[in-house]
Design a protein around this motif. Structure first.
Motif, PDB file in Angstrom:
ATOM      1  N   GLN A   5       0.813  -1.196   0.041  1.00 25.68           N
ATOM      2  CA  GLN A   5      -0.085   0.095  -0.006  1.00 25.68           C
ATOM      3  C   GLN A   5       0.917   1.265   0.039  1.00 25.68           C
ATOM      4  O   GLN A   5       0.630   2.090  -0.810  1.00 25.68           O
ATOM      5  N   VAL A   6       2.046   1.332   0.825  1.00 26.96           N
ATOM      6  CA  VAL A   6       2.638   2.375   0.750  1.00 26.96           C
ATOM      7  C   VAL A   6       3.636   2.775  -0.480  1.00 26.96           C
ATOM      8  O   VAL A   6       3.718   3.715  -0.957  1.00 26.96           O
ATOM      9  N   GLU A   7       3.808   1.648  -1.150  1.00 28.97           N
ATOM     10  CA  GLU A   7       4.542   1.511  -2.298  1.00 28.97           C
ATOM     11  C   GLU A   7       3.636   2.192  -3.497  1.00 28.97           C
ATOM     12  O   GLU A   7       4.181   2.894  -4.188  1.00 28.97           O
ATOM     13  N   LYS A   8       2.319   1.693  -3.352  1.00 32.30           N
ATOM     14  CA  LYS A   8       1.315   2.216  -4.346  1.00 32.30           C
ATOM     15  C   LYS A   8       1.193   3.435  -4.010  1.00 32.30           C
ATOM     16  O   LYS A   8       0.994   4.424  -5.329  1.00 32.30           O
ATOM     17  N   ASN A  35      -0.295  19.369  -1.606  1.00 32.08           N
ATOM     18  CA  ASN A  35      -0.674  19.308  -0.287  1.00 32.08           C
ATOM     19  C   ASN A  35      -0.556  17.961   0.239  1.00 32.08           C
ATOM     20  O   ASN A  35      -1.069  16.911  -0.477  1.00 32.08           O
ATOM     21  N   LEU A  36       0.193  17.766   1.568  1.00 35.41           N
ATOM     22  CA  LEU A  36       0.034  16.507   2.137  1.00 35.41           C
ATOM     23  C   LEU A  36      -0.572  16.543   3.346  1.00 35.41           C
ATOM     24  O   LEU A  36      -0.283  17.458   4.177  1.00 35.41           O
ATOM     25  N   ILE A  43      -2.027  11.200   3.606  1.00 40.99           N
ATOM     26  CA  ILE A  43      -1.072  10.399   4.152  1.00 40.99           C
ATOM     27  C   ILE A  43      -1.586   8.807   4.330  1.00 40.99           C
ATOM     28  O   ILE A  43      -2.485   8.623   4.515  1.00 40.99           O
ATOM     29  N   PRO A  44      -0.321   8.020   3.811  1.00 42.71           N
ATOM     30  CA  PRO A  44      -0.926   6.402   3.785  1.00 42.71           C
ATOM     31  C   PRO A  44      -1.545   6.481   5.287  1.00 42.71           C
ATOM     32  O   PRO A  44      -1.004   6.742   6.476  1.00 42.71           O
ATOM     33  N   PHE A  45      -2.675   5.551   5.417  1.00 44.79           N
ATOM     34  CA  PHE A  45      -3.424   5.217   6.727  1.00 44.79           C
ATOM     35  C   PHE A  45      -3.694   3.882   6.569  1.00 44.79           C
ATOM     36  O   PHE A  45      -4.374   3.303   5.539  1.00 44.79           O
ATOM     37  N   GLU A  64      -3.478   3.714  11.706  1.00 44.10           N
ATOM     38  CA  GLU A  64      -2.255   4.242  12.152  1.00 44.10           C
ATOM     39  C   GLU A  64      -1.935   5.176  10.613  1.00 44.10           C
ATOM     40  O   GLU A  64      -1.973   4.656   9.856  1.00 44.10           O
ATOM     41  N   TYR A  65      -0.898   6.189  10.892  1.00 39.10           N
ATOM     42  CA  TYR A  65      -0.251   6.897   9.892  1.00 39.10           C
ATOM     43  C   TYR A  65       1.156   6.245   9.640  1.00 39.10           C
ATOM     44  O   TYR A  65       1.625   5.837  10.612  1.00 39.10           O
ATOM     45  N   PHE A  66       1.610   6.138   8.866  1.00 36.19           N
ATOM     46  CA  PHE A  66       2.805   5.654   8.112  1.00 36.19           C
ATOM     47  C   PHE A  66       3.816   6.417   7.533  1.00 36.19           C
ATOM     48  O   PHE A  66       3.906   6.517   6.216  1.00 36.19           O
ATOM     49  N   LEU A  67       3.967   7.380   8.081  1.00 31.32           N
ATOM     50  CA  LEU A  67       5.173   8.577   7.534  1.00 31.32           C
ATOM     51  C   LEU A  67       6.683   7.973   7.399  1.00 31.32           C
ATOM     52  O   LEU A  67       7.135   8.537   6.571  1.00 31.32           O
ATOM     53  N   ASP A  68       6.867   7.234   8.420  1.00 29.15           N
ATOM     54  CA  ASP A  68       8.417   6.728   8.727  1.00 29.15           C
ATOM     55  C   ASP A  68       8.758   5.839   7.446  1.00 29.15           C
ATOM     56  O   ASP A  68       9.788   5.759   7.282  1.00 29.15           O
ATOM     57  N   SER A  69       7.770   5.346   6.709  1.00 29.61           N
ATOM     58  CA  SER A  69       8.201   4.671   5.501  1.00 29.61           C
ATOM     59  C   SER A  69       8.356   5.380   4.202  1.00 29.61           C
ATOM     60  O   SER A  69       8.632   4.763   3.210  1.00 29.61           O
ATOM     61  N   LEU A  70       8.219   6.621   4.290  1.00 30.46           N
ATOM     62  CA  LEU A  70       8.005   7.293   3.020  1.00 30.46           C
ATOM     63  C   LEU A  70       9.210   7.718   2.210  1.00 30.46           C
ATOM     64  O   LEU A  70       9.519   7.454   1.202  1.00 30.46           O
ATOM     65  N   ASN A  71      10.219   8.586   3.090  1.00 35.17           N
ATOM     66  CA  ASN A  71      11.418   9.221   2.635  1.00 35.17           C
ATOM     67  C   ASN A  71      11.157   9.481   1.225  1.00 35.17           C
ATOM     68  O   ASN A  71      11.728   8.822   0.223  1.00 35.17           O
ATOM     69  N   LEU A  72      10.534  10.389   0.948  1.00 35.67           N
ATOM     70  CA  LEU A  72      10.201  10.547  -0.589  1.00 35.67           C
ATOM     71  C   LEU A  72      11.188  11.473  -1.034  1.00 35.67           C
ATOM     72  O   LEU A  72      12.025  12.236  -0.644  1.00 35.67           O
TER      73      LEU A  72
END
Length: 376
Positions: free
Chosen positions: A11-14, A59-60, A79-81, A85-93
């Motif tokens: 999901q995060v990768e998508k 906008n994020l 934000i990915p949800f 839970e929010y998963f900001l720590d895996s983004l590193n955009l």
């Protein structure tokens, strides 16, 4: 557990692929990051300004940040949800040049490489966000001084305090000018309490957390001829006490639980009554009308962090409020002049904070030292 982790990763990768599809190639990219709709006004008109400079603007925001106007200003992604839970720590955009945030949440959770700029919510008291935000944009010297004086309580390492101004205030003043002339008479009093939550149920704000707002409305109805505009804090609209209050006064023609535009409520009111909410600062600095801080639990407000006497009055009991309302009514021009003078003295770059930020943007992007900013 592993299947859930795999689902989450997919999901995060998508989501990241969706983000990258929105980034315009060969353009600098700025991300406006906001967790709560309450604070999106802090961006002022930066979306439009960056677009005019040819930047890609995104906008994020969190799913809880419901702001239709914000969504119209730029491409908006949530934000990915996953599993509440929010998963900001895996983004590193990658590909982001600048993140401008109204939240203290660490910038590094979104992107390690982007430059971080934090917009302070409180005009007179500074707050230091989590890691990644080197640049902090403050409205007043009081806010910067509060950071310098309490640096032992905050992580002030490798920070830059910008004497920038108040983007929200500048934008509000410009919009207010086109609204205020529609209301020549001000026969209402605006009540705007702070957020209702266990965290704000302090001695200072106790009045608005134990039913004093009902007592205040009843007192004003009995002792004055003014209509009452009650404007709850946006995050308090779902608080049980709000429904109780609405039910209590639903048949009273002089009480309105407003869902009109904020500026309309500003324009049609004689003054604002709050407890300790900083919304009163925005109100008075925008309208040049005094605010009444009804805070029985406060002995004296700190004049640097809460310049109550510069912008209005501190009322410790309801009888004080009556005296102050009469004083405001008969001295409107004098108080307007007093507040205008203080605004020009206290707020950095009043009326041109956006221009100031953009004119000095290269100092932020290149980390070149600015002669007038405070570095730690």
């Amino acid at each position: 557990m592993q299947p859930e982790i795999d689902i989450y990763k997919r999901q995060v990768e998508k989501w990241k692929q969706l983000f990258y599809s929105k980034v315009e190639k060969n353009k600098k990219c700025v991300v406006m990051f906001s967790m709560f709709a309450t604070y999106t006004s802090l961006f002022g008109n930066l979306h439009e300004k960056f677009k005019e400079l040819g930047w890609c603007v995104i906008n994020l925001k969190s799913p809880h940040c419901k702001d239709a106007m914000l969504d119209k200003k730029a491409i908006t992604l949530e934000i990915p949800f996953f599993q509440n839970e929010y998963f900001l720590d895996s983004l590193n955009l990658k590909g982001i040049d600048l993140i401008i945030s109204t939240n203290i949440t660490s910038k590094n959770l979104i992107s390690q490489n982007a430059v971080g700029l934090y917009l302070s919510h409180d005009a007179f008291t500074g707050v230091v966000p989590e890691s990644g935000y080197k640049y902090l944009f403050f409205a007043t010297q009081s806010a910067i001084s509060s950071m310098v004086n309490e640096k032992n309580n905050y992580d002030c390492t490798n920070r830059c305090f910008i004497k920038g101004g108040y983007l929200k205030l500048d934008a509000t003043i410009k919009s207010y000018e086109s609204v205020k002339n529609n209301y020549k008479e001000t026969k209402s009093i605006l009540i705007a309490p702070t957020v209702k939550s266990p965290q704000t149920a302090t001695e200072e704000s106790l009045a608005y957390n134990v039913g004093f707002d009902q007592h205040l409305i009843e007192f004003l109805l009995e002792q004055t001829s003014y209509s009452i505009i009650y404007r709850a804090h946006p995050t308090s609209l779902t608080h049980p006490s709000y429904d109780v209050l609405k039910t209590k006064f639903q048949d009273n023609q002089r009480v309105e639980f407003s869902n009109k535009s904020l500026l309309e409520d500003y324009a049609r009111s004689l003054c604002m009554i709050t407890d300790i909410s900083t919304t009163a600062f925005t109100y008075s600095l925008t309208t040049l009308k005094p605010s009444i801080f009804f805070a029985p639990g406060v002995k004296v407000f700190d004049p640097q962090r809460r310049p109550v006497e510069k912008l209005g009055f501190h009322a410790k009991k309801t009888s004080d409020i009556l005296k102050v309302i009469d004083t405001i009514k008969t001295n409107q021009e004098a108080y307007a002049n007093k507040i205008e003078k203080y605004k020009k003295e206290a707020i950095f770059n009043i009326g041109c904070s956006e221009e100031y930020l953009l004119e000095n943007l290269e100092y932020i992007l290149t980390h070149k030292k600015h002669p007038n900013w405070v570095y730690t």
